[in-house]
Design a protein around this motif. Structure first.
Motif, PDB file in Angstrom:
ATOM      1  N   GLY A   1       3.242  18.469   8.608  1.00  0.00           N
ATOM      2  CA  GLY A   1       3.678  17.481   7.632  1.00  0.00           C
ATOM      3  C   GLY A   1       4.122  18.070   6.308  1.00  0.00           C
ATOM      4  N   GLY A   2       3.905  19.369   6.100  1.00  0.00           N
ATOM      5  CA  GLY A   2       4.302  19.997   4.846  1.00  0.00           C
ATOM      6  C   GLY A   2       5.777  19.879   4.550  1.00  0.00           C
ATOM      7  N   LEU A   3       6.597  19.823   5.588  1.00  0.00           N
ATOM      8  CA  LEU A   3       8.041  19.668   5.410  1.00  0.00           C
ATOM      9  C   LEU A   3       8.385  18.405   4.626  1.00  0.00           C
ATOM     10  CD1 LEU A   3       9.414  20.617   8.946  1.00  0.00           C
ATOM     11  CD2 LEU A   3       9.942  21.780   6.811  1.00  0.00           C
ATOM     12  N   ILE A   4       7.596  17.367   4.848  1.00  0.00           N
ATOM     13  CA  ILE A   4       7.816  16.103   4.161  1.00  0.00           C
ATOM     14  C   ILE A   4       6.964  16.002   2.906  1.00  0.00           C
ATOM     15  CG2 ILE A   4       7.533  13.591   4.341  1.00  0.00           C
ATOM     16  CD1 ILE A   4       9.867  14.640   5.909  1.00  0.00           C
ATOM     17  N   MET A   5       5.706  16.450   3.005  1.00  0.00           N
ATOM     18  CA  MET A   5       4.768  16.245   1.896  1.00  0.00           C
ATOM     19  C   MET A   5       5.162  16.994   0.630  1.00  0.00           C
ATOM     20  SD  MET A   5       0.968  16.012   3.600  1.00  0.00           S
ATOM     21  CE  MET A   5       1.081  17.484   4.628  1.00  0.00           C
ATOM     22  N   VAL A   6       5.530  18.257   0.747  1.00  0.00           N
ATOM     23  CA  VAL A   6       5.795  19.054  -0.456  1.00  0.00           C
ATOM     24  C   VAL A   6       6.938  18.473  -1.294  1.00  0.00           C
ATOM     25  CG1 VAL A   6       6.550  21.299  -1.332  1.00  0.00           C
ATOM     26  CG2 VAL A   6       4.803  21.178   0.458  1.00  0.00           C
TER      27      VAL A   6
ATOM     28  N   VAL B   1      15.113  26.828   0.804  1.00  0.00           N
ATOM     29  CA  VAL B   1      15.566  27.762   1.848  1.00  0.00           C
ATOM     30  C   VAL B   1      14.802  27.504   3.149  1.00  0.00           C
ATOM     31  CG1 VAL B   1      15.602  30.188   2.562  1.00  0.00           C
ATOM     32  CG2 VAL B   1      16.339  29.547   0.257  1.00  0.00           C
ATOM     33  N   TYR B   2      13.495  27.280   3.033  1.00  0.00           N
ATOM     34  CA  TYR B   2      12.695  27.009   4.228  1.00  0.00           C
ATOM     35  C   TYR B   2      13.111  25.688   4.874  1.00  0.00           C
ATOM     36  CZ  TYR B   2       8.842  25.675   7.198  1.00  0.00           C
ATOM     37  OH  TYR B   2       8.108  25.240   8.270  1.00  0.00           O
ATOM     38  N   LEU B   3      13.397  24.661   4.073  1.00  0.00           N
ATOM     39  CA  LEU B   3      13.862  23.389   4.613  1.00  0.00           C
ATOM     40  C   LEU B   3      15.150  23.571   5.406  1.00  0.00           C
ATOM     41  CD1 LEU B   3      13.383  20.675   1.813  1.00  0.00           C
ATOM     42  CD2 LEU B   3      12.303  20.734   4.051  1.00  0.00           C
ATOM     43  N   LEU B   4      16.067  24.364   4.876  1.00  0.00           N
ATOM     44  CA  LEU B   4      17.330  24.611   5.572  1.00  0.00           C
ATOM     45  C   LEU B   4      17.089  25.340   6.890  1.00  0.00           C
ATOM     46  CD1 LEU B   4      19.554  25.674   2.534  1.00  0.00           C
ATOM     47  CD2 LEU B   4      19.543  23.472   3.722  1.00  0.00           C
ATOM     48  N   TYR B   5      16.171  26.298   6.875  1.00  0.00           N
ATOM     49  CA  TYR B   5      15.813  27.029   8.109  1.00  0.00           C
ATOM     50  C   TYR B   5      15.224  26.073   9.150  1.00  0.00           C
ATOM     51  CZ  TYR B   5      12.580  29.588  11.149  1.00  0.00           C
ATOM     52  OH  TYR B   5      11.864  30.042  12.234  1.00  0.00           O
ATOM     53  N   ALA B   6      14.293  25.227   8.730  1.00  0.00           N
ATOM     54  CA  ALA B   6      13.654  24.285   9.654  1.00  0.00           C
ATOM     55  C   ALA B   6      14.664  23.278  10.190  1.00  0.00           C
ATOM     56  CB  ALA B   6      12.504  23.571   8.954  1.00  0.00           C
ATOM     57  N   ALA B   7      15.558  22.795   9.326  1.00  0.00           N
ATOM     58  CA  ALA B   7      16.578  21.837   9.754  1.00  0.00           C
ATOM     59  C   ALA B   7      17.498  22.467  10.793  1.00  0.00           C
ATOM     60  CB  ALA B   7      17.385  21.359   8.551  1.00  0.00           C
TER      61      ALA B   7
ATOM     62  N   SER C   1       3.280  30.917   4.527  1.00  0.00           N
ATOM     63  CA  SER C   1       2.777  29.553   4.708  1.00  0.00           C
ATOM     64  C   SER C   1       2.101  29.035   3.449  1.00  0.00           C
ATOM     65  CB  SER C   1       1.800  29.504   5.888  1.00  0.00           C
ATOM     66  OG  SER C   1       2.431  29.879   7.089  1.00  0.00           O
ATOM     67  N   ALA C   2       1.255  29.853   2.837  1.00  0.00           N
ATOM     68  CA  ALA C   2       0.564  29.446   1.607  1.00  0.00           C
ATOM     69  C   ALA C   2       1.539  29.303   0.448  1.00  0.00           C
ATOM     70  CB  ALA C   2      -0.522  30.456   1.256  1.00  0.00           C
ATOM     71  N   LEU C   3       2.583  30.107   0.465  1.00  0.00           N
ATOM     72  CA  LEU C   3       3.570  30.082  -0.613  1.00  0.00           C
ATOM     73  C   LEU C   3       4.343  28.773  -0.648  1.00  0.00           C
ATOM     74  CD1 LEU C   3       4.834  31.839  -2.868  1.00  0.00           C
ATOM     75  CD2 LEU C   3       6.427  32.720  -1.151  1.00  0.00           C
ATOM     76  N   ILE C   4       4.590  28.182   0.538  1.00  0.00           N
ATOM     77  CA  ILE C   4       5.391  26.956   0.576  1.00  0.00           C
ATOM     78  C   ILE C   4       4.627  25.748   1.102  1.00  0.00           C
ATOM     79  CG2 ILE C   4       7.656  28.045   0.645  1.00  0.00           C
ATOM     80  CD1 ILE C   4       7.620  28.019   3.603  1.00  0.00           C
ATOM     81  N   GLY C   5       3.319  25.901   1.368  1.00  0.00           N
ATOM     82  CA  GLY C   5       2.475  24.757   1.683  1.00  0.00           C
ATOM     83  C   GLY C   5       2.596  24.205   3.078  1.00  0.00           C
ATOM     84  N   ILE C   6       2.707  25.088   4.085  1.00  0.00           N
ATOM     85  CA  ILE C   6       2.836  24.637   5.471  1.00  0.00           C
ATOM     86  C   ILE C   6       1.739  25.263   6.329  1.00  0.00           C
ATOM     87  CG2 ILE C   6       5.324  24.323   5.278  1.00  0.00           C
ATOM     88  CD1 ILE C   6       5.605  27.020   6.826  1.00  0.00           C
ATOM     89  N   GLY C   7       1.602  24.761   7.560  1.00  0.00           N
ATOM     90  CA  GLY C   7       0.590  25.284   8.473  1.00  0.00           C
ATOM     91  C   GLY C   7       1.024  26.518   9.235  1.00  0.00           C
ATOM     92  N   GLY C   8       2.295  26.870   9.163  1.00  0.00           N
ATOM     93  CA  GLY C   8       2.772  28.123   9.741  1.00  0.00           C
ATOM     94  C   GLY C   8       3.254  28.057  11.177  1.00  0.00           C
ATOM     95  N   GLY C   9       3.300  26.863  11.770  1.00  0.00           N
ATOM     96  CA  GLY C   9       3.696  26.755  13.172  1.00  0.00           C
ATOM     97  C   GLY C   9       5.092  27.254  13.453  1.00  0.00           C
TER      98      GLY C   9
ATOM     99  N   LEU D   1      15.983  16.323   6.665  1.00  0.00           N
ATOM    100  CA  LEU D   1      15.540  17.521   5.946  1.00  0.00           C
ATOM    101  C   LEU D   1      16.660  18.089   5.074  1.00  0.00           C
ATOM    102  CD1 LEU D   1      13.405  19.436   8.617  1.00  0.00           C
ATOM    103  CD2 LEU D   1      12.643  17.860   6.840  1.00  0.00           C
ATOM    104  N   LEU D   2      17.886  18.039   5.576  1.00  0.00           N
ATOM    105  CA  LEU D   2      19.029  18.499   4.782  1.00  0.00           C
ATOM    106  C   LEU D   2      19.211  17.630   3.540  1.00  0.00           C
ATOM    107  CD1 LEU D   2      21.651  19.302   7.577  1.00  0.00           C
ATOM    108  CD2 LEU D   2      20.398  20.943   6.165  1.00  0.00           C
ATOM    109  N   ALA D   3      19.025  16.317   3.712  1.00  0.00           N
ATOM    110  CA  ALA D   3      19.130  15.407   2.566  1.00  0.00           C
ATOM    111  C   ALA D   3      18.023  15.680   1.544  1.00  0.00           C
ATOM    112  CB  ALA D   3      19.063  13.953   3.045  1.00  0.00           C
ATOM    113  N   VAL D   4      16.820  15.954   2.044  1.00  0.00           N
ATOM    114  CA  VAL D   4      15.694  16.279   1.153  1.00  0.00           C
ATOM    115  C   VAL D   4      15.972  17.577   0.397  1.00  0.00           C
ATOM    116  CG1 VAL D   4      13.258  16.934   1.070  1.00  0.00           C
ATOM    117  CG2 VAL D   4      13.981  15.033   2.512  1.00  0.00           C
TER     118      VAL D   4
END
Length: 263
Positions: free
Chosen positions: A26-31, A114-120, A152-160, A253-256
């Motif tokens: 959920g970090g993708l949305i929460m942060v 940058v991480y959002l773009l990678y995940a998207a 993961s700690a740097l951007i607030g995600i679980g690292g999956g 995610l791209l819009a975010v």
């Protein structure tokens, strides 16, 4: 505080649903949403991003416990592999929090974009990790754990999104890779959240109801609803065409990411 708490409950419901539906944290949305809420609430600009990251990471502690328990019951967790990754993950998570505390909120925001773009991109292309030819060494697992934990700690995600491709590349079946990744999410969250508490303990910029860099009303609000909606999302994943929905989620995610450019 009340408005933020209620908004965080709504955020937790959405983040939990997406996490269960798409199998991502959920970090993708929460942060990004927390960052926007904190800006609107008038939090100091210097700490908006680090508080969003820290609060998101803290919520992962509880969701990770539920997730790893479910995988353990299915016998999917390779605990030997978890034990090899955890030392590096713990050190890396603490280091990631220290780095986040040292860099500016602006730099932290761009790192998350940058991480959002990678995940998207990963979701849109629906790429599956490529399996390698040989298992990883103990040294490589320690090193990889450090990198995964720090990012993961740097951007607030679980690292999956980092752990699963690494494990699959070194001959771990995808089912086990997801289970191991879930187990690794707990030490990432614990070490990272503890570090953010200590690092922000005496910051003069913190708003009321903060525990270090963790904003407690948002943490509680997210946890209360995400633990309810995550199982619902997991059930929906078996009913609706989640593969097609992943592409729509990638567009979201791209819009975010675009919105965060003008945060």
């Amino acid at each position: 505080m009340i408005i933020l708490f209620l908004a965080s409950m709504a955020l937790g419901a959405v983040a939990g649903l997406f996490a269960g539906l798409f199998g991502i944290g959920g970090g993708l949305i929460m942060v990004p949403v927390l960052a926007m809420l904190f800006v609107r609430q008038g939090f100091a600009a210097e700490i908006v991003m680090i508080m969003a990251v820290a609060t998101s990471l803290a919520t992962i502690m509880l969701t990770a416990v539920a997730s790893v328990a479910a995988h353990h019951r299915l016998g999917a967790v390779l605990w030997d592999k978890v034990r090899r990754l955890v030392p590096g993950i713990m050190v890396g998570s603490a280091l990631g929090a220290v780095i986040a505390d040292k860099i500016s909120g602006e730099v932290l925001r761009y790192l998350f974009i940058v991480y959002l773009l990678y995940a998207a991109l990963q979701l849109a292309l629906q790429r599956k990790p490529n399996a390698g030819r040989k298992p990883s060494s103990r040294f490589l697992d320690h090193l990889a754990g450090g990198v995964i934990g720090s990012l993961s700690a740097l951007i607030g995600i679980g690292g999956g999104t980092l752990t699963v491709p690494y494990l699959v590349h070194f001959q771990i079946p995808i089912r086990n890779a997801v289970a191991v990744s879930s187990a690794c999410g707990l030490p990432i969250a614990v070490a990272g959240a503890a570090s953010y508490i200590l690092l922000g303990w005496r910051s003069p910029l913190l708003p009321e109801w903060s525990l270090g860099y963790i904003y407690l009303p948002s943490f509680i609000g997210i946890v209360l609803t995400s633990v309810i909606t995550a199982p619902i999302g997991a059930k929906l994943a078996g009913i609706i065409p989640a593969q097609k929905l992943k592409r729509y989620f990638a567009l979201l995610l791209l819009a975010v990411a675009a919105k965060m450019l003008w945060l």
